[in-house]
Design a protein around this motif. Structure first.
Motif, PDB file in Angstrom:
ATOM      1  N   ALA A 169      39.407 -32.485   4.017  1.00 27.92           N
ATOM      2  CA  ALA A 169      39.217 -31.027   4.081  1.00 27.92           C
ATOM      3  C   ALA A 169      38.308 -30.695   5.265  1.00 27.92           C
ATOM      4  O   ALA A 169      37.260 -31.312   5.452  1.00 27.92           O
ATOM      5  N   ILE A 176      40.086 -26.222   4.511  1.00 31.96           N
ATOM      6  CA  ILE A 176      41.539 -26.447   4.521  1.00 31.96           C
ATOM      7  C   ILE A 176      41.812 -27.955   4.439  1.00 31.96           C
ATOM      8  O   ILE A 176      41.300 -28.737   5.251  1.00 31.96           O
ATOM      9  N   TRP A 177      42.586 -28.313   3.440  1.00 28.84           N
ATOM     10  CA  TRP A 177      42.968 -29.717   3.284  1.00 28.84           C
ATOM     11  C   TRP A 177      44.073 -30.052   4.284  1.00 28.84           C
ATOM     12  O   TRP A 177      44.876 -29.208   4.662  1.00 28.84           O
ATOM     13  N   ARG A 211      50.255 -24.534   9.319  1.00 29.53           N
ATOM     14  CA  ARG A 211      49.933 -24.648   7.897  1.00 29.53           C
ATOM     15  C   ARG A 211      51.162 -24.380   7.032  1.00 29.53           C
ATOM     16  O   ARG A 211      52.039 -23.602   7.397  1.00 29.53           O
ATOM     17  N   GLN A 249      48.515 -23.495  -2.476  1.00 23.50           N
ATOM     18  CA  GLN A 249      47.436 -24.155  -1.745  1.00 23.50           C
ATOM     19  C   GLN A 249      47.865 -24.362  -0.291  1.00 23.50           C
ATOM     20  O   GLN A 249      48.973 -24.826  -0.018  1.00 23.50           O
ATOM     21  N   ALA A 250      46.993 -23.979   0.650  1.00 22.61           N
ATOM     22  CA  ALA A 250      47.297 -24.148   2.071  1.00 22.61           C
ATOM     23  C   ALA A 250      46.933 -25.557   2.524  1.00 22.61           C
ATOM     24  O   ALA A 250      45.888 -26.097   2.153  1.00 22.61           O
ATOM     25  N   GLU A 265      47.053 -28.031   6.211  1.00 20.74           N
ATOM     26  CA  GLU A 265      47.277 -28.126   7.639  1.00 20.74           C
ATOM     27  C   GLU A 265      47.992 -29.437   7.949  1.00 20.74           C
ATOM     28  O   GLU A 265      47.514 -30.516   7.580  1.00 20.74           O
TER      29      GLU A 265
END
Length: 840
Positions: free
Chosen positions: A135, A139-140, A159, A165-166, A168
């Protein structure tokens, strides 16, 4: 030593008489050697990479729910443990972007325990798995397959949304150690960190999620001991447990089936070659009649003659075996680069498959050579010097018959030992023995029928060619029975393979698409059922739809007996092997019941079960018996209320075991099947479903059918190639059998020519003779080959017999026999008659 010296001296300059025997033995041995070597290479490669293939020394799989903390603590005590979750959600390309089904794996920091994940990225911090998934700024990250970028029109650094859940996308997946042996995927691969989805709706209880616990055991602890202790402590835990020491189960089973099938096809080549061996031995001994007569006149006993020529036959057979082993190794080396790209291979040449192939070649040679050898050894010197034809009175004694039985038993034992599926191998051997016996009897029947026809036609027709052809079929020493046997075995094998291949292709190309749904919707929350029904009713392109609860469970006990203690037939192994789909319904299925009664629509009592009739038969249960299921780690005992027929060749929403509706349903999801009136509306309906249920992915069934059709086509090509090789062997045998009797036929041709027969008449009689043999063998092979194919697949598919495909091989066989016969005829007629008659 005297026998050996005599055999070698007699063999000088006569080895060319064994060319047919050597080639027939070589072809069968080569097929067996190549099959055994390739299957051993694949299995050794799989076993060498088993730890990476299953992800650890031990793999434990649960469905719908993660392991409880108590189990996780026990896993950690055993060594290094890793927990991963695998699921199939929808990935969305962001605002206004598209969506696609993905195969997602959520991994912890310990993954992988064996092997390496290979990534490719322009981002320096994303070139390791931990860096790619970590993360950053809330953002994971995610590692994805390149196909996902193409499907969504995105690039690394963009993304995607999965389950709200977002993520990248930071790296491309190039290789995963625990995915190397999975040949089919429903969508692009995605790897994320397990903490990124912990507690989300993606992995809520009842969702269609596989939870894998992998262990790398500490030193001194064996997998078998740990598994035994864990199962004793938690007998109802519901895990599917795999020990890496046992290989990769799915691959082992698949390779076992494929290897058995190829061994059986190769055995067909060995048997066909054996017929050629018998013909070659008979022809060789016929040319040695003067030598045998002289030896017997000088006092040689029958046993001496038998041993003398057995040594020669063994020498020729060993030459054929050596040639076959060399050809098998060469074929294996040629096929290795073709298979290495999609199967793990250990390229080492193993001795065991070669020894097995040599054993098949040697035993088959002896079985088919012993009978003509024994008959030739029984002839008296007077019969040999007079060049009398061998009559029916020359039958070997009980010792020869006992030897043949012993050799046949040894061949059967070798087959059962070599094949991974010994029961199937034993059944095939029994069928092959019956086929050999049947075609031998058919050959005798053709000879008897031809003799009867000659007597009946004698004074009723002025067609001498027909009488001549019929007489050639039934005369003593005629090759009718060996020709019928060789041609019949070959065509039976070809018809069976062609029929299985064609029926599978028709089912996948025509039958299945006509009845299968167009779309499958996964992971539909039960509370959304009413909204789903409303949406479907508003779709004019839909012809019909169905919806069913879905969760996984495992059959643990049958009438109180653990499944592990039962002998489960291989054809229903999928029902008891690991977790399988379960469902329940209030109304009976459209197909009706075979036995018992359906429960009332408002039934609220103890669990009742509806079981597929074939599954029940193989399990040995019926209406009123008890089955114990493991559902979400808890035992569920149900009584069988009825039996029904499940169409396993279709893709409808049906299950081998259905439950009565539970009063308090366990956590689950639903699946739905949709049939369209117009296939052109598929994307419209799919988009409507994606908008209404963004976390419920859809599967286009045509893509799955296309993959299955491709697999079936490739398998059919391999089977056809082997069957064609056996066809080539049979054509060689047929040509050799025709040429084997050229001495007698040449003398007959010269006599007929002196009596006024023309070359054209003799050629026409030859063609008619072989045409009658081909017709008899071909009709019987069409029947037996289609019966064999029906026995293999008739219970699963709408069977259609194969007819036209065998005609090509039948025509080829007639052509080969005719050409060989005409070649021998022309050679005989080209020589002076006086010379031919003086030479006999």
């Amino acid at each position: 030593m005297t026998i050996l010296r005599l055999a070698l001296r007699d063999l000088r300059g006569a080895m060319g008489g064994f060319w047919l025997l050597i080639l027939c033995v070589a072809l069968g041995t080569a097929a067996m050697a190549a099959t055994g070597l390739l299957s051993r290479m694949v299995l050794d490669g799989v076993q060498a990479g088993a730890r990476a293939g299953i992800g650890g020394d031990v793999s434990l799989r649960l469905y719908h729910r993660p392991p409880p903390p108590e189990h996780l603590a026990l896993f950690a005590e055993a060594g290094t443990a890793s927990l991963t979750a695998e699921l199939r959600p929808l990935a969305h390309g962001g605002a206004g972007g598209g969506s696609t089904l993905v195969e997602m794996k959520a991994v912890d920091a310990a993954y992988p325990l064996y092997g390496d994940v290979e990534l490719e990225s322009d981002m320096p911090l994303a070139r390791t798995l931990g860096g790619a998934l970590a993360a950053r700024d809330g953002i994971w990250g995610a590692a994805v397959a390149e196909e996902l970028l193409e499907a969504l029109g995105l690039a690394l650094g963009d993304r995607i949304l999965i389950g709200g859940q977002a993520f990248e996308m930071r790296a491309l997946i190039r290789a995963e150690p625990d995915r190397a042996l999975r040949g089919f995927t429903l969508g692009p691969r995605v790897i994320v960190a397990l903490p990124a989805i912990a507690g989300s709706a993606l992995v809520a209880p009842g969702t269609q999620t596989y939870w894998y616990s992998r262990l790398r055991l500490r030193d001194g602890l064996t997998a078998s001991d740990w598994i035994r202790g864990f199962e004793q402590r938690f007998p109802e835990a519901g895990y599917r447990i795999v020990d890496a020491a046992d290989g990769v189960p799915g691959v082992e089973r698949s390779m076992g089936f494929v290897t058995s099938l190829l061994i059986l096809l190769s055995l067909g080549m060995v048997l066909i070659g054996g017929v050629g061996v018998g013909g070659a031995v008979a022809a060789y001994l016929d040319r040695k009649r003067d030598t045998i007569a002289i030896l017997k006149g000088l006092g040689a006993t029958t046993a001496t003659i038998r041993r003398l020529y057995l040594v020669q036959i063994m020498a020729a057979s060993l030459c054929g075996i050596a040639l076959g082993l060399a050809l098998g190794i060469a074929a294996t080396r040629a096929a290795t680069p073709l298979l290495a790209g999609w199967l793990p291979l250990d390229p080492a040449i193993r001795l065991t498959p070669l020894a097995s192939a040599a054993g098949f070649g040697l035993l088959a040679s002896l079985i088919f050579a012993l009978w003509p050898l024994a008959r030739a050894a029984l002839l008296s010197p007077q019969e040999l010097f007079r060049d009398l034809l061998v009559g029916e009175r020359q039958r070997p004694g009980w010792r020869t018959l006992a030897g043949l039985v012993l050799l046949a038993v040894l061949l059967l034992l070798l087959l059962v030992w070599s094949a991974p599926l010994p029961v199937v191998a034993a059944l095939f051997a029994a069928g092959a023995a019956l086929a050999v016996l049947g075609f031998l009897l058919l050959g005798r029947a053709v000879m008897w029928g031809a003799g009867w026809a000659v007597r009946w036609v004698g004074g009723r027709t002025r067609r001498p060619l027909l009488r001549l052809a019929l007489a050639n079929l039934h005369r003593p020493g005629a090759p009718t029975a060996p020709l019928v046997l060789a041609l019949g075995l070959c065509l039976t094998l070809l018809v069976a393979v062609t029929s299985v291949r064609d029926n599978a292709a028709v089912h996948l190309r025509d039958n299945l698409p006509a009845t299968a749904p167009d779309l499958i919707l996964l992971n539909l929350p039960p509370e959304e059922a009413a909204r789903f029904e409303t949406l479907m009713a508003a779709q004019p392109a839909l012809a019909r739809w169905s919806r069913a609860p879905f969760l996984h469970g495992r059959l643990d006990r049958v009438e109180g007996v653990p499944v592990a203690d039962l002998r489960i037939p291989a054809e229903i192994g999928f029902v008891v092997r690991g977790d399988r789909g379960l469902s329940w319904r209030a109304d009976p299925p459209a197909g009706g019941l075979v036995a018992g009664d359906w429960w009332p629509a408002d039934y609220k009592g103890p669990p009742l079960l509806s079981v597929d009739a074939r599954v029940a038969e193989k399990l040995g249960v019926t209406v009123g018996d008890l089955l114990t299921l493991n559902v979400l780690g808890e035992p569920l005992e149900g009584r069988i209320a009825n039996l029904r027929r499940v169409d396993w060749a279709g893709l409808d929403l049906d299950f081998p075991i259905l439950l009565s509706p539970p009063a308090d349903p366990p956590p689950h999801r639903e699946i739905a099947a949709l049939w369209l009136r117009d296939a052109a509306a598929l994307e419209t309906v799919r988009a409507a479903l994606a908008d209404a249920f963004p976390e419920s992915p859809t599967i286009e069934v045509a893509e799955v059918i296309g993959f299955l059709a491709g697999v079936a086509a490739r398998g059919g090509q391999v089977m056809t190639a082997l069957a064609a090789a056996s066809g080539f062997a049979a054509l060689l045998v047929l040509a050799g059998a025709v040429l084997a009797g050229q001495r007698r036929r040449a003398r007959e041709a010269v006599l007929l020519k002196m009596l006024g027969a023309t070359r054209r008449q003799l050629a026409a009689a030859t063609l008619l003779e072989y045409g009658l043999i081909a017709a008899a063998a071909g009709l019987a092979a069409l029947l037996l080959g289609n019966l064999a194919a029906w026995a293999a697949i008739g219970g699963w598919l709408d069977f259609r017999p194969a007819l036209g495909s065998a005609l090509v091989w039948l025509a080829g066989a007639v052509a080969v026999m005719a050409l060989a016969g005409l070649a021998a005829l022309n050679r005989a007629l080209a020589r002076p008659p006086a010379l031919m008659l003086r030479q006999g």
